[in-house]
Scaffold this active site. Structure first.
Site, mmCIF file in Angstrom:
data_model
loop_
_atom_site.group_PDB
_atom_site.id
_atom_site.type_symbol
_atom_site.label_atom_id
_atom_site.label_comp_id
_atom_site.label_asym_id
_atom_site.label_seq_id
_atom_site.Cartn_x
_atom_site.Cartn_y
_atom_site.Cartn_z
ATOM 1 N N ARG A 552 0.788 -1.243 -0.087
ATOM 2 C CA ARG A 552 0.098 -0.020 0.118
ATOM 3 C C ARG A 552 0.826 1.242 -0.132
ATOM 4 O O ARG A 552 0.594 2.338 -0.733
ATOM 5 C CB ARG A 552 -0.886 0.069 1.137
ATOM 6 N N GLU A 585 -2.728 -7.983 3.751
ATOM 7 C CA GLU A 585 -3.806 -7.449 4.030
ATOM 8 C C GLU A 585 -4.863 -8.727 3.457
ATOM 9 O O GLU A 585 -4.601 -9.555 2.665
ATOM 10 C CB GLU A 585 -4.716 -6.396 3.326
ATOM 11 N N GLU A 596 -10.259 -0.109 -5.133
ATOM 12 C CA GLU A 596 -9.591 0.884 -4.385
ATOM 13 C C GLU A 596 -7.899 0.745 -4.921
ATOM 14 O O GLU A 596 -7.279 1.824 -4.836
ATOM 15 C CB GLU A 596 -9.285 0.230 -2.899
ATOM 16 N N ASP A 653 -11.235 8.078 -10.800
ATOM 17 C CA ASP A 653 -11.350 9.642 -10.447
ATOM 18 C C ASP A 653 -10.217 10.435 -11.099
ATOM 19 O O ASP A 653 -9.450 11.147 -10.579
ATOM 20 C CB ASP A 653 -11.195 9.888 -8.997
ATOM 21 N N HIS A 864 -19.133 -4.853 1.613
ATOM 22 C CA HIS A 864 -18.358 -5.602 0.976
ATOM 23 C C HIS A 864 -18.418 -4.794 -0.454
ATOM 24 O O HIS A 864 -19.383 -4.725 -1.063
ATOM 25 C CB HIS A 864 -19.170 -6.889 0.507
ATOM 26 N N CYS A 866 -16.754 -5.312 -3.149
ATOM 27 C CA CYS A 866 -16.844 -6.157 -4.310
ATOM 28 C C CYS A 866 -18.298 -6.294 -4.736
ATOM 29 O O CYS A 866 -18.740 -6.216 -6.056
ATOM 30 C CB CYS A 866 -16.421 -7.501 -4.081
#
Length: 898
Positions: A552, A585, A596, A653, A864, A866
């Site tokens: 990350r 994770e 993400e 974005d 969730h 997904c």
């Protein structure tokens, strides 16, 4: 049948010629095989009688008190359709049923179409003998008896005569005869040949003085020319070709019909209801014969003037009215859809010269038919809209108007991006694919519409169409279209199955996005299957996904390095399904982790501190940094990221000006694009163009320009050789502005943008992306909708685990969310769905689920991403719900296992 009956009979519509008479010909041919001439005469007589029966069954004799049960004028007669009338006419002929004598209001109006196109050799002498030896008591009607085509003057002449007598039946018969005949329409309303004033006077005198014998001679010679032809449609077209093909050479957007004259005639006649009915009935008779001509007789190649009839019919401003929608317009659309490609292109070029209102009228005509057919039928998975002939034909016709709309708009055909110098490398698995009979699809690139190729124009070439592109979208059609089946027809390309993806202009962005989704998924499954076969043959490790394992806090380094290796080694792997794993994770990527990942990558890439893009505070948009220290490979990887987002159905974005998407579609940026990307510069250059004084003396600028880079250093650029010595004047200021814009939008960022585009095409080169979407739709596809309609989201949300729309906590939840500001709403979307943007089509297309997650507790809501599922405990108070929800959406980072 006596001679008087033969003389006074009216002709049947063209349909009757081909349907009932065919069954008689064989028996007559057998009985008169030894005497061909007698056989021909008998066939003509039989055909003539059958047509009279047909006419009697469809229109009647005109006597309202008729007692013949087989006459449409009889009060007790039961109406029948054209096909039933044709069959019945044949039966009546066989049993020699009595024919009505034509009523006086019907006499003297025998069809010119019948005399000119389908009579046979014996009629040459019969037509002249009858006219010379017989005087009709109605000379005015006799005058129009042999009128095979119309001119504007002739229509007004008939109209005046009918007005004096207050009887419009002669005009109605003439319209019915001419407008139901392909030859008649092709010859009608021709453009006058250019003559001097003296020649015009001479021609007018000759036309006025031409007697009946001369007309008769011309008519008979025409019949003689057509004698050897077997098919009625072939005869009519060849006759037209003989007379008109050599008259004048027409341009690619010209036809020999006087369109303005046609419009004036329609305006004059359509106000009369009876006359309007004649146009309607004639079109019903005309269309099947035209369809036959185009399908089997190749008429357009022999006579380009055949296109005239489509031009004339389309000028009818009542085509969209309910009377036409049931039968007449569907038949006509079906006939028009049979036109060959050059004819379609010529129609498009011609209609491109029309005004916006005229193009809108034609668009609404076809849209009305599609909507009417969609609403009046119940389409489903078993009864597909793709199988409806009327909808399919109208969509094909609408495509002609669409390209006319593009051609007639503001075109930019010159500023095209150069193709990539290096082709995108093929997959190393290609040899294996060929070995397994799995040759890669679309080697030559994505498909191109044949009409687009014929016209030499693309939708992206059009800056501003005559009417907005949105007017071509048909929402009712989109609602009933089974996109999975339509996509199958699109890929298979069978002749007997039509796909609306071949008419992407009629589909909205949501439907097209679904088609693109199917294409991407099938490609992913194909790559997965090939990988499995490859691993079995080569014994290598099975890797059916595009796996990215990233940290990350080092997401750019990890992701871009991995993508760069894949792009170099085997670009085909980019078309596998993306699977992202964050190191340390536990989240399993079913779509949410990828969302993400893309968001974090975009945040890092567009960070101004990195220096790859510049940010404009006024427009809130990013642009390529021409003085960036990053390598071309870095920009290629950014292009890959954008392509992967589209390919994996993720919204980013990103904030690019529209010119970036136009450049991705193959168009260079021009001066007008500066208004979006560099508004201050655009305003300055616009003022330069509008300046009334002397530009050279008052402004003292040259073709040398200067700007500052991201670090404040001045940069000098010459727009041409010796630019510092060439002043900008009133005469060359347009050239200066064009070159300035070209430098800012194209040349200064050429290296960076080419690398960016190359990366984007690595993922999307085989996709129907360019075929389906316009530039503004590409932006919507990548960035999603900026309009957040939470009311629509509430209406489409589903509930699970014991909750429903009327639950107390659900009501409290929506009251709380609706009270959030814009920023909080975006945080909620980010928390629940993995992105703060609405999908294509708005939040109403987002299928969110709110599920119960136990009784009241201090735990925060979870999600969730997904599957767009929000797990919401049943909090006891509205205040606690708001506090827990705000904390969850504000501090949401990372993934874990529940």
């Amino acid at each position: 049948m006596n001679s008087a009956e033969k003389q006074d009979c009216e002709c049947a519509p063209p349909q009757a010629e081909s349907t009932p008479a065919g069954g008689i010909d064989r028996s007559i041919e057998e009985s008169d095989a030894e005497n061909p001439e007698a056989g021909r005469m008998k066939r003509a007589a039989a055909k003539h009688l059958i047509e009279r029966y047909y006419h009697q069954l469809t229109e009647g004799c005109g006597n309202e008190a008729c007692s013949n049960e087989f006459c449409a004028s009889c009060p007790g007669f039961r109406r029948m359709d054209n096909n039933a009338a044709a069959v019945k006419a044949l039966e009546l002929y066989k049993i020699n049923t009595k024919l009505c004598d034509p009523h006086p209001s019907k006499k003297g109006t025998s069809s010119a179409y019948l005399e000119n196109s389908a009579k046979g050799p014996h009629h040459n002498s019969a037509c002249s003998d009858r006219k010379m030896n017989r005087r009709d008591p109605h000379p005015a009607r006799d005058e129009f008896k042999d009128l095979n085509y119309l001119t504007e003057e002739k229509v007004y002449e008939i109209l005046d005569i009918c007005g004096v007598k207050e009887d419009y039946s002669p005009l109605i018969r003439v319209i019915g005869r001419v407008f139901s005949s392909a030859e008649g329409l092709v010859q009608s309303f021709r453009n006058a040949k250019q003559h001097t004033k003296e020649e015009l006077k001479s021609l007018q005198t000759k036309d006025e003085d031409k007697d009946e014998d001369e007309k008769e001679k011309a008519a008979c010679s025409t019949t003689a020319m057509e004698e050897e032809s077997e098919a009625s449609s072939s005869r009519t077209v060849e006759g037209a070709t003989q007379r008109d093909n050599n008259v004048q050479k027409l341009g690619s957007d010209e036809v020999s019909v006087d369109v303005e004259a046609v419009r004036r005639v329609y305006k004059k006649l359509l106000s009369n209801e009876k006359v309007e009915a004649a146009f309607l009935n004639a079109l019903v008779y005309l269309s099947p014969n035209v369809e036959c001509d185009l399908t089997y007789h190749n008429v357009y190649s022999r006579d380009p003037n055949y296109l005239n009839l489509f031009v004339i019919v389309m000028e009818n401003s009542n085509l969209h009215s309910p009377e036409y929608l049931e039968i007449a317009l569907p038949l006509f659309c079906k006939a028009m859809s049979k036109l060959p490609l050059p004819a379609l292109a010529k129609l498009a070029r011609m209609w491109a010269l029309y005004s916006a209102e005229q193009v809108r009228r034609m668009t609404e005509t076809f849209q009305q038919l599609i909507t009417y057919k969609v609403i009046s039928n119940e389409f489903s998975g078993r009864n597909l809209v793709n199988d409806d002939d009327a909808v399919v034909a109208a969509s094909k016709c609408l495509k002609i108007v669409y390209y006319a709309n593009v051609l007639g708009g503001d075109l930019d055909m010159e500023h095209n991006e150069d193709e990539d110098e290096e082709p995108i490398p093929e997959s190393s698995e290609l040899t294996l694919q060929e070995l397994l009979g799995e040759e890669r699809r679309n080697k030559k690139g994505p498909r191109v519409d044949p009409l687009e190729t014929e016209l030499g124009v693309k939708t992206t070439d059009c800056r501003r169409p005559l009417i907005p592109f949105e007017e071509f979208v048909n929402e009712p059609l989109n609602d009933v279209l089974e996109m999975d089946k339509d996509y199958t027809f699109f890929k298979v390309e069978t002749e007997n199955k039509f796909s609306f993806m071949t008419c992407p202009f009629i589909l909205n962005a949501v439907t097209k996005n679904l088609g693109l989704y199917y294409d991407n998924r099938i490609r992913m499954y194909s790559e997965r299957r090939i990988t499995v076969l490859y691993s079995l043959v080569q014994g290598q490790q099975l890797n059916p996904y595009l796996r990215l394992k990233v940290r990350r806090d080092h997401i750019i380094d990890d992701a871009l390095v991995r993508l760069e290796m894949i792009a170099m080694e085997n670009p085909a792997d980019l078309k596998k399904q993306l699977y992202v794993e964050f190191e340390g994770e536990q989240g399993v990527d079913e779509g949410g982790v990828s969302k993400e990942f893309f968001q974090l990558v975009v945040e890092e890439i567009f960070n101004p501190d990195i220096g790859m893009f510049t940010y404009d505070e006024t427009t809130k948009l990013f642009w390529f940094n021409p003085s960036s220290f990053e390598t071309e490979g870095q920009f290629t990887l950014i292009g890959i990221v954008l392509g992967l987002a589209i390919y994996n159905n993720c919204i980013l974005d990103v904030h690019f000006p529209m010119v970036v998407y136009r450049k991705l579609m193959g168009k260079k940026g021009t001066f007008r694009d500066l208004a979006d990307s560099h508004p201050v510069l655009f305003q300055s250059l616009n003022e330069l163009l509008d300046y009334d004084g002397s530009v050279e003396e008052d402004m003292m600028i040259t073709f040398q320009i200067s700007q500052t880079d991201l670090f404040g250093n001045p940069l000098i650029h010459d727009l041409r050789e010796n630019a510092d010595k060439i002043p900008v004047t009133n005469e060359n200021r347009k050239e200066f502005v064009a070159q300035y814009a070209d430098y800012m939008l194209n040349k200064s960022v050429e290296k960076q943008f080419k690398a960016f585009r190359r990366g984007f095409h690595m993922v999307t080169n085989e996709s129907p992306l360019k075929y389906l979407f316009r530039s503004e739709e590409i932006e919507l596809l990548i960035c999603g909708s900026r309009n957040l309609d939470f009311q629509a989201l509430e209406e489409t949300t589903e509930y699970d685990g014991g909750y429903n729309r009327d639950s107390r906590i659900i009501k409290d939840f929506w009251e709380t969310v609706h009270c959030f500001g814009e920023d909080k709403k975006r945080l909620f979307l980010q928390f629940t769905t993995g992105t703060d943007r609405a999908p294509v089509g708005g939040l109403g297309k987002l299928k969110m689920i709110i599920a119960k997650n136990g009784p009241d507790t201090d735990r925060l809501p979870t999600s969730h991403t997904c599957f767009n599922v929000l797990l919401l405990p049943e909090y006891t108070t509205k205040e606690k719900l708001k506090e827990r929800l705000l904390k969850a959406i504000t501090y949401a980072k990372g993934f874990g296992m529940l």
